[in-house]
Design a protein around this motif. Structure first.
Motif, PDB file in Angstrom:
ATOM      1  N   ARG A  27       0.906  -1.296   0.106  1.00 28.04           N
ATOM      2  CA  ARG A  27       0.035   0.177  -0.040  1.00 28.04           C
ATOM      3  C   ARG A  27       0.723   1.173  -0.012  1.00 28.04           C
ATOM      4  NH1 ARG A  27      -5.048  -0.588   0.449  1.00 28.04           N
ATOM      5  NH2 ARG A  27      -5.447   1.438   1.132  1.00 28.04           N
ATOM      6  N   ILE A 176       0.693  -7.153  -4.498  1.00 31.00           N
ATOM      7  CA  ILE A 176      -0.437  -7.143  -3.953  1.00 31.00           C
ATOM      8  C   ILE A 176      -0.613  -7.779  -2.769  1.00 31.00           C
ATOM      9  CG2 ILE A 176      -1.421  -9.111  -5.320  1.00 31.00           C
ATOM     10  CD1 ILE A 176      -4.112  -7.534  -5.317  1.00 31.00           C
ATOM     11  N   SER A 177      -1.234  -7.557  -1.491  1.00 28.13           N
ATOM     12  CA  SER A 177      -1.335  -8.235  -0.532  1.00 28.13           C
ATOM     13  C   SER A 177      -2.478  -9.108  -0.531  1.00 28.13           C
ATOM     14  CB  SER A 177      -1.796  -7.015   0.713  1.00 28.13           C
ATOM     15  OG  SER A 177      -3.140  -6.570   0.677  1.00 28.13           O
ATOM     16  N   LYS A 179      -4.798  -9.830   1.683  1.00 27.46           N
ATOM     17  CA  LYS A 179      -6.224  -9.249   2.115  1.00 27.46           C
ATOM     18  C   LYS A 179      -6.883  -8.490   1.070  1.00 27.46           C
ATOM     19  CE  LYS A 179      -8.201  -5.872   5.280  1.00 27.46           C
ATOM     20  NZ  LYS A 179      -8.443  -4.819   4.270  1.00 27.46           N
ATOM     21  N   GLU A 180      -5.923  -7.787  -0.060  1.00 30.48           N
ATOM     22  CA  GLU A 180      -6.683  -7.052  -1.225  1.00 30.48           C
ATOM     23  C   GLU A 180      -6.996  -7.900  -2.154  1.00 30.48           C
ATOM     24  OE1 GLU A 180      -7.778  -3.894  -3.424  1.00 30.48           O
ATOM     25  OE2 GLU A 180      -7.150  -3.572  -1.388  1.00 30.48           O
ATOM     26  N   GLN A 181      -6.342  -9.229  -2.331  1.00 30.12           N
ATOM     27  CA  GLN A 181      -6.733 -10.165  -3.110  1.00 30.12           C
ATOM     28  C   GLN A 181      -8.030 -10.586  -2.988  1.00 30.12           C
ATOM     29  OE1 GLN A 181      -5.411 -14.169  -3.600  1.00 30.12           O
ATOM     30  NE2 GLN A 181      -4.495 -13.845  -5.321  1.00 30.12           N
ATOM     31  N   GLU A 183     -10.434  -9.325  -1.280  1.00 23.79           N
ATOM     32  CA  GLU A 183     -11.548  -8.346  -1.524  1.00 23.79           C
ATOM     33  C   GLU A 183     -11.928  -8.347  -2.989  1.00 23.79           C
ATOM     34  OE1 GLU A 183     -10.052  -4.510  -0.004  1.00 23.79           O
ATOM     35  OE2 GLU A 183     -10.295  -5.300   2.187  1.00 23.79           O
ATOM     36  N   ARG A 184     -10.734  -8.292  -3.906  1.00 19.14           N
ATOM     37  CA  ARG A 184     -11.035  -8.392  -5.120  1.00 19.14           C
ATOM     38  C   ARG A 184     -11.656  -9.416  -5.826  1.00 19.14           C
ATOM     39  NH1 ARG A 184      -5.345  -5.008  -7.640  1.00 19.14           N
ATOM     40  NH2 ARG A 184      -5.735  -3.370  -6.093  1.00 19.14           N
ATOM     41  N   ASP A 236      -1.847  -2.448  -4.217  1.00 18.10           N
ATOM     42  CA  ASP A 236      -2.999  -2.441  -3.594  1.00 18.10           C
ATOM     43  C   ASP A 236      -3.896  -1.197  -3.907  1.00 18.10           C
ATOM     44  OD1 ASP A 236      -2.517  -4.929  -2.242  1.00 18.10           O
ATOM     45  OD2 ASP A 236      -2.634  -4.113  -0.341  1.00 18.10           O
ATOM     46  N   ARG A 237      -3.263  -0.132  -4.146  1.00 20.68           N
ATOM     47  CA  ARG A 237      -3.777   0.976  -4.508  1.00 20.68           C
ATOM     48  C   ARG A 237      -3.516   1.087  -6.066  1.00 20.68           C
ATOM     49  NH1 ARG A 237      -4.148   4.496   0.230  1.00 20.68           N
ATOM     50  NH2 ARG A 237      -2.685   3.760   1.794  1.00 20.68           N
ATOM     51  N   LYS A 238      -4.700   0.901  -6.802  1.00 17.38           N
ATOM     52  CA  LYS A 238      -4.579   0.822  -8.328  1.00 17.38           C
ATOM     53  C   LYS A 238      -3.935   2.342  -8.937  1.00 17.38           C
ATOM     54  CE  LYS A 238      -8.621  -1.856  -8.459  1.00 17.38           C
ATOM     55  NZ  LYS A 238      -9.972  -2.374  -8.798  1.00 17.38           N
TER      56      LYS A 238
END
Length: 273
Positions: A27, A176-177, A179-181, A183-184, A236-238
């Motif tokens: 992030r 990417i983390s 956690k973020e994966q 969510e996606r 994580d932040r596109k």
């Protein structure tokens, strides 16, 4: 929003460097603070990339290969849309590397990558790449360990050959983390318009997260070279991901400094009637 040289150096993996992905913040904003302003500036840089690519195409002597590699949902497609959608289609080609076909498996593992390399004057983008053969093939056991071990140097030699023949290479690992994966992936399940993007096999790879991280760390250590370094991009932040990659691509094309060719005639020699 110029990506300063010190920021580029921060993202670049030094040859032989041992990266621990758990110690790198996916992030991280890379110095970009305002999302709206950053996205606006990224759009401007995308237009500048288009202009630089026009010169590269007209010059017709060199090529740029952009490699995008990362865990599922890291944003390879989104990067292509955010950074290269403005670029004229005649001078750009995207190759998505999926499960090898029977014909591809009948050749050496670099065969399909070499066939997809950009011709002079163009930008080629690999959505996944030849590095699948030291990532998925390694984690899933699709090739013997001794064969995997040989591939790192074979890849380095392959990329050096491309460099020596006029192709500049940029390699981006989208970090990417987990956690973020999650969510996606959940968004793909929740949104009917994104169901087509969901692959149940991604959940099997997710179970092997640590093994994939180890494989990526080895890849970065063994294959970030002076002639083709890796860039580790927080994903994580596109908007940060796109801004960072756009900045590196722009700076690289500016360093290449392609020129429109000189013609042997004068415009005044002709009259349009």
């Amino acid at each position: 929003m110029d990506l300063l040289q010190d920021a580029i150096k921060k993202l670049q993996v030094k040859p032989g460097e041992h990266i621990k992905l758990k110690e790198r913040d996916p992030r991280d904003k890379c110095g970009f603070e305002d999302e709206v302003k950053t996205e606006a500036q990224t759009a401007i840089i995308a237009q500048e990339i288009d202009q630089l690519q026009d010169r590269l195409y007209a010059e017709g002597k060199r090529a740029l290969l952009v490699v995008l590699q990362g865990m599922d949902t890291a944003g390879k497609d989104g990067t292509i849309r955010g950074v290269f959608n403005t670029t004229g289609p005649i001078g750009i080609a995207v190759t998505a590397f999926r499960q090898p076909t029977e014909n591809e498996l009948a050749h050496d593992f670099l065969w399909r990558a070499h066939a997809a390399c950009p011709r002079r004057g163009t930008i080629g983008i690999f959505n996944r790449s030849h590095y699948e053969d030291v990532l998925v093939a390694k984690v899933r056991g699709f090739a013997p360990k001794d064969a995997i071990e040989q591939r790192y140097e074979q890849i380095n030699a392959f990329e050096k050959t491309l460099i020596e023949n006029g192709t500049v290479i940029l390699k981006f690992m989208l970090h990417i983390s987990k956690k973020e994966q999650a969510e996606r992936l959940q968004e793909r399940l929740d949104n009917p318009k994104k169901h087509w993007k969901f692959n149940p096999g991604d959940l099997e790879d997710r179970k092997l997260w640590d093994e994939f991280e180890d494989a990526y760390e080895t890849m970065l250590h063994r294959c970030s070279t002076k002639w083709a370094p890796w860039y580790l991009i927080p994903a994580d932040r596109k908007w940060v991901r796109n801004a960072a990659i756009a900045g590196v691509v722009q700076a690289t094309l500016e360093d290449m400094n392609p020129h429109y060719p000189q013609v042997s005639w004068k415009p005044t020699d002709f009259k349009i009637v």
